[in-house]
Write an enzyme that holds these catalytic residues in place. Structure first.
Site, PDB file in Angstrom:
ATOM      1  N   ASP A   1       0.869  -1.183   0.000  1.00 29.66           N
ATOM      2  CA  ASP A   1       0.000   0.000   0.000  1.00 29.66           C
ATOM      3  C   ASP A   1       0.901   1.227   0.000  1.00 29.66           C
ATOM      4  OD1 ASP A   1      -2.886  -0.330   0.055  1.00 29.66           O
ATOM      5  OD2 ASP A   1      -2.588  -1.499   1.867  1.00 29.66           O
TER       6      ASP A   1
ATOM      7  N   ARG B   1       3.828   2.971   3.116  1.00 34.35           N
ATOM      8  CA  ARG B   1       4.622   2.061   3.954  1.00 34.35           C
ATOM      9  C   ARG B   1       6.112   2.325   3.859  1.00 34.35           C
ATOM     10  NH1 ARG B   1      -0.226   1.237   6.099  1.00 34.35           N
ATOM     11  NH2 ARG B   1      -1.595  -0.063   4.809  1.00 34.35           N
TER      12      ARG B   1
ATOM     13  N   ARG C   1      -7.433  10.718   1.186  1.00 28.55           N
ATOM     14  CA  ARG C   1      -6.841   9.725   0.278  1.00 28.55           C
ATOM     15  C   ARG C   1      -7.520   9.743  -1.089  1.00 28.55           C
ATOM     16  NH1 ARG C   1      -7.690   4.310   3.488  1.00 28.55           N
ATOM     17  NH2 ARG C   1      -6.716   3.430   1.604  1.00 28.55           N
TER      18      ARG C   1
ATOM     19  N   LYS D   1      -9.181   0.171  -6.227  1.00 30.97           N
ATOM     20  CA  LYS D   1      -9.937  -0.012  -4.989  1.00 30.97           C
ATOM     21  C   LYS D   1     -10.813   1.202  -4.725  1.00 30.97           C
ATOM     22  CE  LYS D   1      -6.128   1.462  -1.960  1.00 30.97           C
ATOM     23  NZ  LYS D   1      -5.088   1.044  -1.026  1.00 30.97           N
ATOM     24  N   HIS D   2     -11.853   1.057  -3.884  1.00 31.07           N
ATOM     25  CA  HIS D   2     -12.332  -0.152  -3.205  1.00 31.07           C
ATOM     26  C   HIS D   2     -13.674  -0.485  -3.834  1.00 31.07           C
ATOM     27  CE1 HIS D   2      -9.796   2.025  -0.270  1.00 31.07           C
ATOM     28  NE2 HIS D   2      -9.468   0.848   0.203  1.00 31.07           N
TER      29      HIS D   2
ATOM     30  N   HIS E   1     -11.645  -0.965   9.406  1.00 34.16           N
ATOM     31  CA  HIS E   1     -10.663  -1.666  10.223  1.00 34.16           C
ATOM     32  C   HIS E   1     -11.250  -1.993  11.597  1.00 34.16           C
ATOM     33  CE1 HIS E   1      -8.022   0.271   7.245  1.00 34.16           C
ATOM     34  NE2 HIS E   1      -7.200  -0.732   7.478  1.00 34.16           N
TER      35      HIS E   1
ATOM     36  N   ASP F   1     -10.237  -6.936   0.337  1.00 32.45           N
ATOM     37  CA  ASP F   1      -9.468  -6.103   1.251  1.00 32.45           C
ATOM     38  C   ASP F   1      -9.035  -7.029   2.392  1.00 32.45           C
ATOM     39  OD1 ASP F   1      -8.272  -3.929   2.458  1.00 32.45           O
ATOM     40  OD2 ASP F   1     -10.035  -2.638   2.333  1.00 32.45           O
TER      41      ASP F   1
END
Length: 329
Positions: free
Chosen positions: A64, A72, A136, A166-167, A179, A248
């Protein structure tokens, strides 16, 4: 021969002995990396080499790396990027800036052996969008988002990296973080088809996509898209997405049941691959056992996706950086 219907995240910056043995036997289709796996460029090249060696083939390795909060690989070894929405609003030429940003990201990924990225996003910015998503995203209107997502995808491909859309079928109306809990959207299907799903229809020729853990009550009031046979039929038939579909992360709390149950439910609903990210040994082994091997149609879609992996096209990196900075000045 079919590969395991999973994409798995290793635990550390080197693969462990049990991972070597498990990856050899389970043969996951691909791997995903997180901040826990990232040290410096030399270490990442070693890790990506070890992962491919463990399965004896050029397995896809993804990350990601959207830029902004979801990034990351960070400084001091890699560039820091603005959140996508901030860049879209600041740039004097937003689409050129989007291409440069993603071409630079792709170059950084390819340099360390990563050949797939969980980007672009085609979710639409809504007033109620949760902060986990808001900056984002690329914009509020369908045309802008489609153009920006297409530009980002083309820049990745030019850099030798596979883009993952995505998504699917749209996360912009979610008011909670998947999450932590399950987002639920209560708007009519006609509204969804006219707005939320529209960017994904326009981008349905992309080779890889990722689902959204979100319930659309007017279509399936009980299951999130990832584990809903009804929603997966909408994605395939109405949205027309014919590419390889991965879930996901099934470790998110939006889903219920054990990791193995979540994996099986996702595949039974119509997903091609299960994404399992946390690297926990017991979960990795249970998810692999529950997922089994990829179906023949999934393997065919995977082969079409991997056929898009090409060597990067030449680019003047210092020139691209200078141009991006000028567009954002």
């Amino acid at each position: 021969m079919a590969h395991g219907a999973v994409i798995v995240g290793p635990q550390e910056q080197r693969i462990t002995d049990w991972e070597k043995a498990h990856f050899r036997d389970a043969d996951p289709w691909g791997f995903i990396l997180f901040a826990r796996n990232v040290g410096d460029p030399e270490q990442l090249r070693r890790l990506t080499g070890e992962l491919r060696e463990s399965v004896g083939r050029a397995a896809p390795i993804m990350i990601d790396q959207e830029g902004g909060r979801v990034q990351r690989m960070r400084s001091p070894h890699w560039r820091e990027y603005l959140p996508a929405l901030d860049q879209m609003e600041r740039a004097s030429d937003p689409m050129r800036a989007m291409w440069l940003r993603n071409r630079l990201i792709a170059q950084e990924l390819h340099d360390v052996g990563i050949d797939a990225n969980c980007a672009p996003l085609a979710d639409l910015l809504e007033d109620e969008a949760h902060p986990v998503m808001r900056n984002r995203l690329y914009g509020r209107d369908v045309d802008t988002v489609v153009k920006a997502a297409r530009t980002a995808a083309e820049a990745h491909l030019a850099g030798g990296v596979l883009p993952i859309l995505k998504h699917i079928p749209g996360y912009g109306r979610a008011t909670v973080d998947s999450h932590k809990e399950l987002p639920t959207v209560r708007v009519p299907r006609k509204t969804l088809e006219g707005r939320d799903f529209a960017p994904f229809v326009a981008l349905n020729d992309m080779a890889m996509g990722m689902t959204a853990h979100i319930v659309f009550t007017d279509i399936d009031p009980d299951q999130p898209a990832t584990t809903s046979k009804v929603m997966m039929q909408v994605i395939r038939n109405d949205i027309g997405f014919a590419g390889l579909i991965m879930t996901d992360d099934i470790g998110m709390d939006a889903l219920t049941g054990t990791p193995a149950e979540r994996a099986r439910a996702s595949l039974d609903a119509g997903c091609d691959l299960v994404l399992h990210c946390n690297g926990d040994r017991a979960e990795v082994e249970a998810v692999a056992a529950a997922s089994g091997q990829m179906s023949a149609p999934a393997m065919a879609r995977a082969e079409r996706a991997l056929a898009q992996r090409k060597p990067p096209m030449p680019i003047d990196i210092p020139g691209a950086i200078a141009e991006l900075e000028a567009l954002l000045a």
